[in-house]
Write a protein that holds these residues in place. Structure first.
Motif, mmCIF file in Angstrom:
data_model
loop_
_atom_site.group_PDB
_atom_site.id
_atom_site.type_symbol
_atom_site.label_atom_id
_atom_site.label_comp_id
_atom_site.label_asym_id
_atom_site.label_seq_id
_atom_site.Cartn_x
_atom_site.Cartn_y
_atom_site.Cartn_z
ATOM 1 N N ALA A 110 0.696 15.558 4.403
ATOM 2 C CA ALA A 110 0.793 16.196 3.096
ATOM 3 C C ALA A 110 1.621 17.455 3.277
ATOM 4 C CB ALA A 110 -0.586 16.532 2.540
ATOM 5 N N TYR A 131 -7.457 16.607 1.195
ATOM 6 C CA TYR A 131 -6.399 17.412 1.825
ATOM 7 C C TYR A 131 -6.814 17.877 3.217
ATOM 8 C CZ TYR A 131 -2.685 20.854 2.379
ATOM 9 O OH TYR A 131 -1.600 21.568 2.847
ATOM 10 N N ALA A 171 -3.800 16.933 -3.384
ATOM 11 C CA ALA A 171 -5.237 16.688 -3.350
ATOM 12 C C ALA A 171 -5.821 16.725 -4.749
ATOM 13 C CB ALA A 171 -5.926 17.721 -2.468
ATOM 14 N N ALA A 177 -5.778 15.293 5.673
ATOM 15 C CA ALA A 177 -4.432 14.729 5.513
ATOM 16 C C ALA A 177 -3.637 14.685 6.813
ATOM 17 C CB ALA A 177 -3.658 15.534 4.462
ATOM 18 N N HIS A 192 -1.832 20.974 -7.108
ATOM 19 C CA HIS A 192 -2.893 20.933 -6.109
ATOM 20 C C HIS A 192 -4.055 21.843 -6.508
ATOM 21 C CE1 HIS A 192 -4.797 20.831 -2.151
ATOM 22 N NE2 HIS A 192 -4.828 22.150 -2.175
#
Length: 440
Positions: A171, A345, A339, A348, A286
Motif C-alpha cells: 500500500a 492497512y 484502508a 498491508a 484513507h
C-alpha cells in the motif's frame, strides 16, 4: 547468521527527488520488522530535483546518514566495499534511473553477495505503465500500491514473457493519521496543487480563479491552496508555472491563503480535499475526509483524473460551490489499497516483509540481478538509458565518469550550484517563453 535472524538490518535508500525520498524512506520503514534494529542510510541522486534541506525536513524521516551522490559514486559505494554490506536496497527513482542502477549493480556484484533490491512507484500509476514497469523489472521486489496495480503489473510482465514473481502487493507507505472527526470551525477546503498537472497557464489560472471564487462565495470557510514547493525548489515533476506567481495577479479574499508543510498536518484540519489527480486524494480517502477529484478540465489521461473513474469522487467546482460532498465507492477504495477500516492497512506490508526475510535467508545467497531489458532484448533502447548515467551497455562506468574517491571541492560545488540554477532558470523562465513564441 542472516540479518533476519539477528533482528538487525542495514537498509539503503537511493532517491532522486523529495517525493521519492519520502516514498523510499517510509517504504524502508514499513518493510522492516517492528522488532528489528534498523540502520537507514540515505543517498540522494544529484540532479535537477535533488531535494533541499527544507523538503527533506518536511518528510519527517530521520536517516542515520544522508548524502548526495552521482549514479557512478553510488554504484562504487555499493559494489567496491566502501560501505558495509546492506541487507535491503530501495531504489526510489524514475524508471530509467532504476534500470541504470540495476545494470550497474549487476555488473558490480556479479554472482557475489548482495542485498535484496526493492523498487516501486510513489503513487497513482496512470501513464507509461508498460514503459515504467519494464524499466523497473529486475528488482527482487516491484511493489504495487494496491490490488488493482498488482494485477496490472503482472499482466504487463507476463505479456512480454518476463518473470512476474517480483510483483508484490503493498500500500502507499505514507497513509495514516486520525480518521476525519467531522466538520471543523471554520470549515476548511484544501486544494492540493500539482507541479505539472495541468501543464499550461490557461488551465492553471482557471483552477486558481475557481478556488478564489469559492472562497469569495463562502466567506465563512477557510480556503487553502496547498503547495508542494517554494520558489526555486524542484519536486519530482518540473513546475514551470508555480501558483505562487500566478496568484500575484489577482486579489484573493482574506479567507484564502497559501500553505506549505506536511500534507498529513494539513489534512488534520481539512473538511474537503479538492485536487485534479494528486496522491493526496488517496491520503484523504484513507482518513475518510470528503474528497473531490475535479472534472472541470475533462476526465483525461493527460490529467490523471481518469484513474478515479468509478471512485464516486469526480465532481466539478460548480457542484462544490453548491455544497456537494462526494461519497466514495467502497469497492473502488478497497481495490486502490486505501484502508476502509478493519485494520487492513496495518497488515498491508506483511507479505513484502515475509518475502524479504525469505530472500535474506536463501541458501547460497541471491542470484545475479536479471532485468528484462538487455542488449539482446532492447539494443536500440537500453544503451541510451545507461549512457545518461555514465554507464556503458554492459553497466560498467564509462571513461571519464565522475570520480567517487573525493568530495567535491569549493570550486566544483560553486559550479554545480550555478549549473543547477541555470537549468532551473531555463525550465521556469526561458522554456515557457519559447513555447509561447512557437504558438504565435
Amino acid at each position: 547468521m542472516p540479518a533476519s535472524a539477528t533482528k538487525s538490518l542495514r537498509v539503503a535508500v537511493l532517491a532522486d527527488s523529495d517525493t521519492r525520498w519520502k516514498w523510499g524512506a517510509l517504504t524502508a520503514q514499513r518493510l522492516t520488522p517492528t522488532a528489528a534494529e534498523v540502520r537507514l542510510d540515505g543517498y540522494l541522486l544529484r540532479g535537477r530535483a535533488t531535494p533541499t534541506a527544507r523538503q527533506l525536513g518536511e518528510v519527517g524521516v530521520q536517516a542515520d546518514t544522508l548524502r548526495e551522490v552521482t549514479a557512478v559514486e553510488f554504484l562504487r559505494a555499493m559494489t567496491e566495499g566502501t560501505e558495509a554490506p546492506y541487507d535491503v536496497l530501495v531504489l526510489a527513482l524514475v524508471g530509467g534511473g532504476v534500470q541504470a542502477m540495476l545494470h550497474g549493480l549487476r555488473a558490480g556484484w556479479g554472482s557475489g553477495q548482495r542485498p535484496v533490491v526493492v523498487t516501486g512507484y510513489v503513487g497513482v500509476v496512470y501513464e507509461k505503465l508498460a514503459d515504467g514497469l519494464l524499466l523497473r523489472h529486475g528488482a527482487d521486489l516491484v511493489l504495487a500500491n494496491s490490488r488493482h496495480d498488482a494485477d496490472r503489473f503482472r499482466a504487463v510482465y507476463e505479456g512480454v514473457g518476463a518473470d512476474a514473481s517480483s510483483v508484490t502487493e503493498v500500500a502507499l507507505p505514507f497513509l495514516g493519521g486520525e480518521p476525519y472527526p467531522g466538520e471543523h470551525q471554520p470549515y476548511t477546503v484544501v486544494f492540493a496543487a500539482q507541479p505539472s498537472v495541468p501543464d499550461n497557464r490557461r488551465d492553471r489560472m482557471y483552477l486558481l480563479n475557481r478556488l478564489v471564487d469559492h472562497a469569495r462565495k463562502h466567506p465563512e470557510r477557510e480556503v487553502l491552496l496547498k503547495l508542494r514547493s517554494k520558489p526555486g525548489e524542484h519536486t519530482t515533476h518540473i513546475e514551470e508555472l508555480p501558483y505562487q506567481k500566478l496568484v500575484q495577479g489577482i486579489d484573493p479574499p482574506a479567507n484564502f491563503r497559501l500553505v506549505y508543510g506536511h500534507m498529513g498536518e494539513v489534512l488534520d484540519r481539512t473538511d474537503l480535499l479538492v485536487t485534479v489527480s494528486s496522491t493526496a486524494a488517496l491520503e484523504a480517502l484513507h482518513r475518510r475526509i470528503p474528497t473531490a477529484v475535479l472534472t472541470d478540465l475533462g476526465v483525461r489521461e493527460v490529467l490523471g483524473n481518469h484513474h478515479f473513474t468509478g471512485s464516486g469522487c469526480l465532481a466539478s467546482w460548480e457542484q462544490l460551490d453548491a455544497g456537494h460532498r462526494p461519497v466514495p465507492d467502497e469497492t473502488w477504495v478497497a481495490r486502490q489499497g486505501v484502508a476502509a477500516g478493519g485494520g487492513t492497512y496495518a497488515t498491508a506490508f506483511d507479505a513484502a516483509r515475509e518475502r524479504i526475510a525469505k530472500l535474506l535467508d536463501r541458501p547460497g545467497g541471491l542470484p545475479p540481478l536479471n532485468p528484462y531489458y538487455t542488449t539482446e532484448t532492447a539494443p536500440g533502447y537500453l544503451p541510451g538509458i545507461l549512457a545518461r548515467h555514465h554507464l556503458g551497455p554492459d553497466g560498467v562506468p564509462l571513461p571519464g565518469a565522475p570520480a567517487a574517491d573525493k568530495a567535491p571541492g569549493p570550486v566544483r560545488q560553486i559550479v554545480r550550484r550555478a549549473a543547477r540554477g541555470a537549468y532551473r532558470h531555463g525550465v521556469q523562465r526561458v522554456a515557457p517563453v519559447i513555447r509561447r513564441m512557437g504558438e504565435l
